[in-house]
Scaffold this active site. Structure first.
Site, PDB file in Angstrom:
ATOM      1  N   GLY A  81      25.211   1.801  11.287  1.00  0.00           N
ATOM      2  CA  GLY A  81      23.852   2.586  11.175  1.00  0.00           C
ATOM      3  C   GLY A  81      23.929   4.133  11.996  1.00  0.00           C
ATOM      4  N   LYS A 104      22.561  15.595  13.772  1.00  0.00           N
ATOM      5  CA  LYS A 104      23.795  14.876  14.191  1.00  0.00           C
ATOM      6  C   LYS A 104      23.895  14.887  15.867  1.00  0.00           C
ATOM      7  CE  LYS A 104      28.769  13.403  13.265  1.00  0.00           C
ATOM      8  NZ  LYS A 104      29.754  13.730  12.282  1.00  0.00           N
ATOM      9  N   ARG A 174      26.314   5.513   1.482  1.00  0.00           N
ATOM     10  CA  ARG A 174      27.804   5.459   1.802  1.00  0.00           C
ATOM     11  C   ARG A 174      28.274   4.063   1.189  1.00  0.00           C
ATOM     12  NH1 ARG A 174      28.180   7.920   7.434  1.00  0.00           N
ATOM     13  NH2 ARG A 174      26.357   8.786   7.541  1.00  0.00           N
ATOM     14  N   ASP A 239      32.198   3.222   5.800  1.00  0.00           N
ATOM     15  CA  ASP A 239      31.010   3.759   6.290  1.00  0.00           C
ATOM     16  C   ASP A 239      31.169   5.316   6.322  1.00  0.00           C
ATOM     17  OD1 ASP A 239      32.486   2.705   8.312  1.00  0.00           O
ATOM     18  OD2 ASP A 239      31.577   4.385   9.797  1.00  0.00           O
ATOM     19  N   ASN A 240      32.340   5.742   5.967  1.00  0.00           N
ATOM     20  CA  ASN A 240      32.691   7.310   5.965  1.00  0.00           C
ATOM     21  C   ASN A 240      32.911   7.963   4.489  1.00  0.00           C
ATOM     22  OD1 ASN A 240      32.078   7.555   8.716  1.00  0.00           O
ATOM     23  ND2 ASN A 240      34.209   7.329   9.364  1.00  0.00           N
ATOM     24  N   ASP A 249      31.853  13.184   7.087  1.00  0.00           N
ATOM     25  CA  ASP A 249      31.897  12.610   8.512  1.00  0.00           C
ATOM     26  C   ASP A 249      33.451  13.088   9.064  1.00  0.00           C
ATOM     27  OD1 ASP A 249      29.704  11.569   9.324  1.00  0.00           O
ATOM     28  OD2 ASP A 249      30.740   9.356   9.231  1.00  0.00           O
TER      29      ASP A 249
HETATM   30  P1  AMP Z   1      32.085   7.641  13.162  1.00  0.00           P
HETATM   31  O1  AMP Z   1      33.218   6.866  13.681  1.00  0.00           O
HETATM   32  O2  AMP Z   1      31.583   9.007  13.792  1.00  0.00           O
HETATM   33  O3  AMP Z   1      32.089   7.520  11.820  1.00  0.00           O
HETATM   34  O4  AMP Z   1      30.747   6.544  13.892  1.00  0.00           O
HETATM   35  C1  AMP Z   1      30.871   5.221  13.604  1.00  0.00           C
HETATM   36  C2  AMP Z   1      29.719   4.484  14.205  1.00  0.00           C
HETATM   37  O5  AMP Z   1      29.451   4.698  15.592  1.00  0.00           O
HETATM   38  C3  AMP Z   1      28.490   5.343  13.370  1.00  0.00           C
HETATM   39  O6  AMP Z   1      27.416   3.960  13.196  1.00  0.00           O
HETATM   40  C4  AMP Z   1      27.950   6.175  14.443  1.00  0.00           C
HETATM   41  O7  AMP Z   1      26.287   6.543  14.224  1.00  0.00           O
HETATM   42  C5  AMP Z   1      28.301   5.578  15.906  1.00  0.00           C
HETATM   43  N1  AMP Z   1      28.452   6.414  16.786  1.00  0.00           N
HETATM   44  C6  AMP Z   1      29.393   7.486  17.160  1.00  0.00           C
HETATM   45  N2  AMP Z   1      29.146   8.163  18.294  1.00  0.00           N
HETATM   46  C7  AMP Z   1      28.097   7.653  18.822  1.00  0.00           C
HETATM   47  C8  AMP Z   1      27.170   7.945  20.013  1.00  0.00           C
HETATM   48  N3  AMP Z   1      27.859   8.842  20.808  1.00  0.00           N
HETATM   49  N4  AMP Z   1      26.340   7.124  20.092  1.00  0.00           N
HETATM   50  C9  AMP Z   1      25.740   6.402  19.501  1.00  0.00           C
HETATM   51  N5  AMP Z   1      26.238   5.824  18.438  1.00  0.00           N
HETATM   52  C10 AMP Z   1      27.388   6.608  17.835  1.00  0.00           C
HETATM   53 MG    MG Z   2      30.552   7.917  10.417  1.00  0.00          MG
END
Ligand code: AMP
Ligand code: MG
Length: 454
Positions: A81, A104, A174, A239-240, A249
């Site tokens: 999420g 973001k 996604r 998810d990406n 992403d």
């Molecule tokens: P990502 O690797 O950027 O695609 O993120 C994977 C998941 O981790 C997603 O659900 C993001 O919303 C969550 N996420 C990444 N960085 C943070 C953060 N600093 N705080 C909270 N959730 C995060």
């Molecule tokens: Mg992501």
């Protein structure tokens, strides 16, 4: 030009409430504009409002939500999420196009798990540069409207300046959104999401099988474009992967300098799952996960549904291959198809790998008619200089060492390096003299490591 204004019409928030949580961005103390994309703002007809971009103000008719999704991360299924993003609403442009406006790095949400909901200036500016470069290269992608510094510190391995990126996307649906519906919702929720997505992105699809087929087609086209340009996404988790077919992403992504199919930049991709050469295969794997979520919609008979899904997913390989071959022919200026084209291309790539050739510059030099001595004997079908090559071979890509320079300067408060880089990246096929200095590859590109933008 009309008077720029937000024109929100929020359709996603009308879906069943398992798909999102209403959530305002968490206000920040001292927002400061880092960069604003004026041409994009103009084309969308949206205003510049620092407080909105900072998440401190909600414009009329915005309806901030955090979206729920799941995903296979490096092969493992997880509930995810928007943990640090807020969809503030869907803006309708003067031409009737619907785009998500997402902040973001805008603070915690119910999906933050252990995270702080924030993002650092470097990674947000990096996404801005990468996505705008991809757009200019002609590759479907989310866009970046602005980066705003929060004036707050985010704690990572070291203390960093916080920032918020405003992302513009055709949608944020996604593969993982479908996985979420299939795993945590009812059969009806999956159907509702599929109907919604079809209406929004695939209005011509009349059946769920056609919907699946079109999603696969767009991914086959997108991934071929990545391969042709030397783009490595780095974290192709489900998810990406956007169902709309946009690149989404920008975390540890990077462009390959020296041609090597095994190239991996991401520090977390220990086993090279998302290496350059694996991207088409990984896309097919993700699409199989997508197809699984649609099974109950494809046919009442489960076996028949599986058969239909398998047939569609199996088509990916050929679709991808045809896109890639067509793209390679264009890069080489082969206007006539011939039976040995693939052989010709494979030979070239092998020579490039053996000689540690720079991927982009090899094609750039061909375009300029500068024949490399390594390629002399390679084939006489290639006329020295072919006018049709130029629109397919960029003179410039966002190289890692240049991005790093731009980001370090920005962290010191100097935005000019990033602005200059963005300027030359705007017209990658222009072959201007000022692009010359940006085309020099780094001394040791293989050692470059990228980190997830967390
Ligand atoms: P990502 O690797 O950027 O695609 O993120 C994977 C998941 O981790 C997603 O659900 C993001 O919303 C969550 N996420 C990444 N960085 C943070 C953060 N600093 N705080 C909270 N959730 C995060
Ligand atoms: Mg992501």
């Amino acid at each position: 030009m009309q008077n720029p204004k937000w024109n929100f019409d929020n359709s996603y928030a009308k879906l069943p409430n398992i798909f999102f949580t209403e959530q305002n961005p968490i206000p920040i103390s001292a927002p400061k504009l880092i960069i604003f994309n004026h041409p994009l703002a103009e084309s969308l007809n949206v205003p510049y409002e620092l407080q909105t971009l900072a998440g401190n103000a909600t414009p009329p008719n915005a309806q901030p939500i955090a979206q729920a999704y799941a995903g296979h991360q490096f092969g493992h299924f997880t509930k995810l999420g928007d943990g640090r993003a807020i969809l503030i609403g869907e803006h309708i442009t003067p031409t009737g196009k619907r785009v998500d406006i997402q902040l973001k790095g805008s603070g915690k949400t119910p999906y933050s798990r252990g995270g702080d909901g924030r993002a650092a200036l470097g990674p947000m500016l990096r996404e801005y540069i990468m996505s705008e470069a991809m757009y200019a290269l002609g590759i479907p992608t989310t866009r970046s409207l602005a980066v705003v510094a929060t004036g707050e510190i985010v704690q990572r391995e070291r203390k960093l300046q916080g920032a918020i990126l405003t992302r513009v996307a055709n949608s944020h649906i996604r593969v993982g959104t479908f996985e979420y519906a299939a795993n945590y919702g009812t059969a009806n929720d999956v159907r509702t999401l599929a109907n919604y997505t079809m209406a929004r992105h695939f209005p011509k699809a009349e059946t769920y099988v056609e919907f699946l087929r079109e999603v696969i087609k767009r991914q086959a086209s997108l991934i071929a474009k990545w391969q042709l340009i030397g783009f490595i996404h780095g974290v192709m988790n489900t998810d990406n992967m956007a169902v709309s077919g946009e690149t989404i992403d920008y975390g540890p992504c990077a462009f390959m300098d020296t041609y090597n199919p095994d190239t991996v930049f991401s520090s977390i991709d220990e086993y090279g799952r998302y290496a350059y050469k694996n991207q088409p295969q990984m896309a097919a794997w993700n699409l199989a996960r997508f197809a699984e979520t649609l099974l109950p919609l494809l046919h009442d008979n489960k076996n028949k549904a599986i058969e239909l899904a398998q047939t569609e997913v199996a088509n990916f390989t050929n679709l991808y291959k045809n896109n890639w071959l067509a793209g390679m022919r264009a890069k080489l200026g082969l206007t006539q198809e011939a039976h040995d084209d693939e052989r010709l291309i494979t030979d070239l790539l092998q020579i490039m790998q053996r000689t540690n050739a720079d991927y982009t510059n090899t094609f750039r030099n061909l375009t300029l008619g500068r024949t490399d001595t390594n390629l002399h004997q390679w084939n006489e079908r290639l006329q020295a200089k072919h006018p049709t090559r130029r629109p397919h071979n960029p003179a410039i890509i966002p190289r890692n060492h240049q991005i790093e320079k731009a980001l370090s300067a920005a962290e010191q408060g100097d935005l000019t390096v990033a602005e200059n880089l963005l300027h030359v990246l705007k017209k990658p096929y222009a072959y201007t003299p000022e692009q010359e200095e940006y085309s020099t590859p780094p001394i040791n590109s293989c050692a470059y490591k990228t980190f997830c933008g967390t």
